[in-house]
Design a protein around this motif. Structure first.
Motif, PDB file in Angstrom:
ATOM      1  N   VAL A 204       0.861  -1.183   0.000  1.00 25.02           N
ATOM      2  CA  VAL A 204       0.000   0.000   0.000  1.00 25.02           C
ATOM      3  C   VAL A 204       0.895   1.230   0.000  1.00 25.02           C
ATOM      4  CG1 VAL A 204      -1.706   1.332   1.294  1.00 25.02           C
ATOM      5  CG2 VAL A 204      -1.892  -1.152   1.196  1.00 25.02           C
ATOM      6  N   ALA A 205       0.654   2.135  -0.920  1.00 23.65           N
ATOM      7  CA  ALA A 205       1.389   3.399  -0.942  1.00 23.65           C
ATOM      8  C   ALA A 205       0.592   4.430  -0.146  1.00 23.65           C
ATOM      9  CB  ALA A 205       1.571   3.880  -2.380  1.00 23.65           C
ATOM     10  N   TYR A 206       1.286   5.347   0.515  1.00 25.00           N
ATOM     11  CA  TYR A 206       0.560   6.377   1.262  1.00 25.00           C
ATOM     12  C   TYR A 206       1.074   7.759   0.875  1.00 25.00           C
ATOM     13  CZ  TYR A 206       4.473   7.047   4.556  1.00 25.00           C
ATOM     14  OH  TYR A 206       5.685   7.338   5.116  1.00 25.00           O
ATOM     15  N   GLN A 207       0.162   8.714   1.002  1.00 26.39           N
ATOM     16  CA  GLN A 207       0.482  10.110   0.713  1.00 26.39           C
ATOM     17  C   GLN A 207       0.020  10.942   1.899  1.00 26.39           C
ATOM     18  OE1 GLN A 207      -1.480  11.564  -2.793  1.00 26.39           O
ATOM     19  NE2 GLN A 207      -0.439  13.541  -2.780  1.00 26.39           N
ATOM     20  N   GLY A 208       0.931  11.738   2.454  1.00 26.48           N
ATOM     21  CA  GLY A 208       0.595  12.544   3.611  1.00 26.48           C
ATOM     22  C   GLY A 208       1.451  12.165   4.804  1.00 26.48           C
ATOM     23  N   GLY A 209       1.062  12.633   5.973  1.00 29.94           N
ATOM     24  CA  GLY A 209       1.818  12.386   7.187  1.00 29.94           C
ATOM     25  C   GLY A 209       2.200  13.694   7.854  1.00 29.94           C
ATOM     26  N   PRO A 210       2.658  13.631   9.102  1.00 34.81           N
ATOM     27  CA  PRO A 210       2.963  14.861   9.858  1.00 34.81           C
ATOM     28  C   PRO A 210       3.955  15.793   9.177  1.00 34.81           C
ATOM     29  CG  PRO A 210       2.985  12.933  11.292  1.00 34.81           C
ATOM     30  CD  PRO A 210       2.872  12.419   9.895  1.00 34.81           C
TER      31      PRO A 210
ATOM     32  N   GLY B  56      -3.602  -4.839   7.119  1.00 33.07           N
ATOM     33  CA  GLY B  56      -4.391  -3.667   6.777  1.00 33.07           C
ATOM     34  C   GLY B  56      -4.308  -3.356   5.292  1.00 33.07           C
ATOM     35  N   GLY B  57      -5.220  -2.509   4.830  1.00 32.19           N
ATOM     36  CA  GLY B  57      -5.186  -2.067   3.436  1.00 32.19           C
ATOM     37  C   GLY B  57      -5.533  -3.147   2.425  1.00 32.19           C
ATOM     38  N   ILE B  58      -6.391  -4.086   2.810  1.00 33.24           N
ATOM     39  CA  ILE B  58      -6.686  -5.218   1.922  1.00 33.24           C
ATOM     40  C   ILE B  58      -7.286  -4.764   0.587  1.00 33.24           C
ATOM     41  CG2 ILE B  58      -8.975  -5.631   2.927  1.00 33.24           C
ATOM     42  CD1 ILE B  58      -6.575  -8.404   1.828  1.00 33.24           C
ATOM     43  N   ALA B  59      -8.166  -3.754   0.613  1.00 31.13           N
ATOM     44  CA  ALA B  59      -8.804  -3.302  -0.623  1.00 31.13           C
ATOM     45  C   ALA B  59      -7.787  -2.754  -1.610  1.00 31.13           C
ATOM     46  CB  ALA B  59      -9.859  -2.240  -0.306  1.00 31.13           C
ATOM     47  N   GLN B  60      -6.863  -1.925  -1.114  1.00 30.33           N
ATOM     48  CA  GLN B  60      -5.849  -1.347  -1.996  1.00 30.33           C
ATOM     49  C   GLN B  60      -4.881  -2.429  -2.500  1.00 30.33           C
ATOM     50  OE1 GLN B  60      -6.668   0.277   1.099  1.00 30.33           O
ATOM     51  NE2 GLN B  60      -8.119   1.348  -0.211  1.00 30.33           N
ATOM     52  N   LYS B  61      -4.580  -3.388  -1.660  1.00 37.64           N
ATOM     53  CA  LYS B  61      -3.664  -4.458  -2.064  1.00 37.64           C
ATOM     54  C   LYS B  61      -4.270  -5.334  -3.158  1.00 37.64           C
ATOM     55  CE  LYS B  61      -1.025  -4.532   2.219  1.00 37.64           C
ATOM     56  NZ  LYS B  61      -0.663  -5.232   3.473  1.00 37.64           N
ATOM     57  N   MET B  62      -5.565  -5.576  -3.082  1.00 41.27           N
ATOM     58  CA  MET B  62      -6.219  -6.368  -4.130  1.00 41.27           C
ATOM     59  C   MET B  62      -6.213  -5.633  -5.467  1.00 41.27           C
ATOM     60  SD  MET B  62      -9.451  -8.290  -2.292  1.00 41.27           S
ATOM     61  CE  MET B  62     -10.287  -6.749  -1.888  1.00 41.27           C
ATOM     62  N   VAL B  63      -6.457  -4.322  -5.427  1.00 41.39           N
ATOM     63  CA  VAL B  63      -6.423  -3.528  -6.664  1.00 41.39           C
ATOM     64  C   VAL B  63      -5.029  -3.586  -7.278  1.00 41.39           C
ATOM     65  CG1 VAL B  63      -6.607  -1.212  -7.641  1.00 41.39           C
ATOM     66  CG2 VAL B  63      -8.303  -2.007  -5.976  1.00 41.39           C
ATOM     67  N   GLY B  64      -3.994  -3.426  -6.438  1.00 40.13           N
ATOM     68  CA  GLY B  64      -2.629  -3.499  -6.943  1.00 40.13           C
ATOM     69  C   GLY B  64      -2.308  -4.865  -7.529  1.00 40.13           C
ATOM     70  N   ALA B  65      -2.807  -5.924  -6.883  1.00 43.19           N
ATOM     71  CA  ALA B  65      -2.576  -7.280  -7.376  1.00 43.19           C
ATOM     72  C   ALA B  65      -3.203  -7.479  -8.745  1.00 43.19           C
ATOM     73  CB  ALA B  65      -3.138  -8.298  -6.384  1.00 43.19           C
ATOM     74  N   ARG B  66      -4.443  -7.030  -8.885  1.00 42.42           N
ATOM     75  CA  ARG B  66      -5.136  -7.222 -10.172  1.00 42.42           C
ATOM     76  C   ARG B  66      -4.474  -6.411 -11.278  1.00 42.42           C
ATOM     77  NH1 ARG B  66      -6.177  -9.804 -13.555  1.00 42.42           N
ATOM     78  NH2 ARG B  66      -8.118 -10.025 -14.730  1.00 42.42           N
ATOM     79  N   LYS B  67      -4.041  -5.188 -10.951  1.00 45.43           N
ATOM     80  CA  LYS B  67      -3.370  -4.352 -11.956  1.00 45.43           C
ATOM     81  C   LYS B  67      -2.069  -4.991 -12.424  1.00 45.43           C
ATOM     82  CE  LYS B  67      -5.103   0.277 -10.805  1.00 45.43           C
ATOM     83  NZ  LYS B  67      -4.740   1.627 -10.289  1.00 45.43           N
TER      84      LYS B  67
END
Length: 348
Positions: free
Chosen positions: A69-75, A282-293
């Motif tokens: 999972v890639a993330y954008q943002g943070g303190p 965590g992040g199962i939804a995003q990981k599935m999208v990345g897998a399919r892509k």
């Protein structure tokens, strides 16, 4: 232009200006999106992800993809409101409160260091799980992680020292050593035998009273595995423990004849224990999208993530429930041969 029209025009302009400015204000949220995948039986930057030396290996085929999972943002680099709004309307990403990823009790650097440690531990657990599945024996050792400044162990024991005996008895785990030290009265000495590099050294340390009044020497210990051959895992900047299952499968595939993928493009996720138990991530939804892509058609899913995964599974991706490493191997065998049951995720 009338005064009323001018007032409305100025007010409208101010509202628009404030709206535009507000859209670029930083907000305490993080955007999670599908990250890259890596084939654990393939290469990263022209180097094998898994390298095994000291044991026979076999050719592999297909793919066993870890997902991220890639993330954008943070303190230190907060996203703006407009970015967050775009994320909220994009079904392939998630927008979560900043403290979900960066707890206020820890700095971003500490979070990053923790992810690195979790990745290292995950690789050890993955190797242990693969060898357990193959019934290849291995040992466990206790090593020095650090010493407390000013305590008896400071300057006597070193980081990386392997503690082989305590008071003449085998030091099989941290509890045995800790109990042996506590069995002494403060002021009494404890005898350690440590292996430092190729040398074995006897070290006697006096004890002092700890916060609870029990004897301590001021050493922080950790348990690690001692494998009969070397397994190196190279994944670049990927952190965290969630690739454990896919590391184990990659190691298994290289150590056994034939291809457990059957030439298919398999992706998956899940933490792993040395016993082979697969844990949730965590992040199962995003990981599935990345897998399919990336081209995967099968996704190995931790049992505890199945219900959530069923709500967001992309078209063309088959979810296979994986409660243990052994169950995952059996499922891949059934997919490859067409014989046996393939455990599927069910909606919660």
């Amino acid at each position: 232009m009338s005064r009323r029209a001018l007032t409305l025009l100025v007010a409208g302009f101010l509202v628009l200006a404030l709206g535009v400015a507000g859209a670029f204000l930083p907000v305490p949220y993080v955007v999670l999106s599908p990250g890259p995948t890596e084939n654990t039986i393939g290469e990263v930057e022209k180097k094998p992800v898994i390298t095994i030396s000291g044991h026979q290996t076999y050719p592999t085929k297909g793919a066993l993809r870890l997902v991220t999972v890639a993330y954008q943002g943070g303190p230190s680099s907060r996203i703006d409101l407009l970015t967050a709004l775009r994320g909220w309307v994009d079904p392939t990403v998630a927008v979560v409160p900043e403290e979900t990823i960066f707890p206020k009790s820890r700095s971003p650097k500490e979070v990053e260091e923790e992810n690195t440690v979790e990745m290292t531990n995950s690789q050890d657990f993955a190797t242990a799980a693969a060898l357990t599945e193959l019934k290849i024996p291995f040992g466990m050792v206790v090593t020095v992680a650090s010493t407390e400044k000013g305590k008896p162990a400071d300057g006597k024991l070193r980081k990386g020292d392997e503690i082989s005996t305590v008071d003449g008895k085998p030091a099989a785990n941290v509890k045995i050593i800790s109990d042996a030290v506590k069995a002494h009265k403060p002021g009494e000495s404890v005898a350690f035998t440590v292996i430092r590099g190729k040398d074995k050294t006897d070290i006697s340390l006096p004890t002092v009273a700890g916060p609870s009044g029990q004897a301590v020497v001021g050493v922080v210990m950790q348990e690690s595995y001692k494998f009969p051959f070397k397994v190196d895992i190279n994944v670049g900047d990927v952190g965290g423990p969630s690739a454990g299952l896919m590391f184990s499968l990659g190691i298994l595939d290289k150590l056994t004849p034939g291809e457990i993928t059957g030439g298919k493009d398999i992706a998956g996720t899940g933490t792993i224990q040395a016993s082979g138990e697969v844990g949730p991530i965590g992040g199962i939804a995003q990981k599935m999208v990345g897998a399919r892509k990336s081209g995967a058609t099968v996704f190995l899913t931790p049992a505890d993530n199945c219900a959530e995964a069923m709500k967001a599974v992309p078209d063309g991706l088959r979810l296979v429930k994986a409660e243990t490493l052994h169950a995952a191997v059996s499922a891949l065998d059934a997919l490859r041969t067409g014989k046996g049951d393939v455990p599927a995720c069910a909606a919660g």
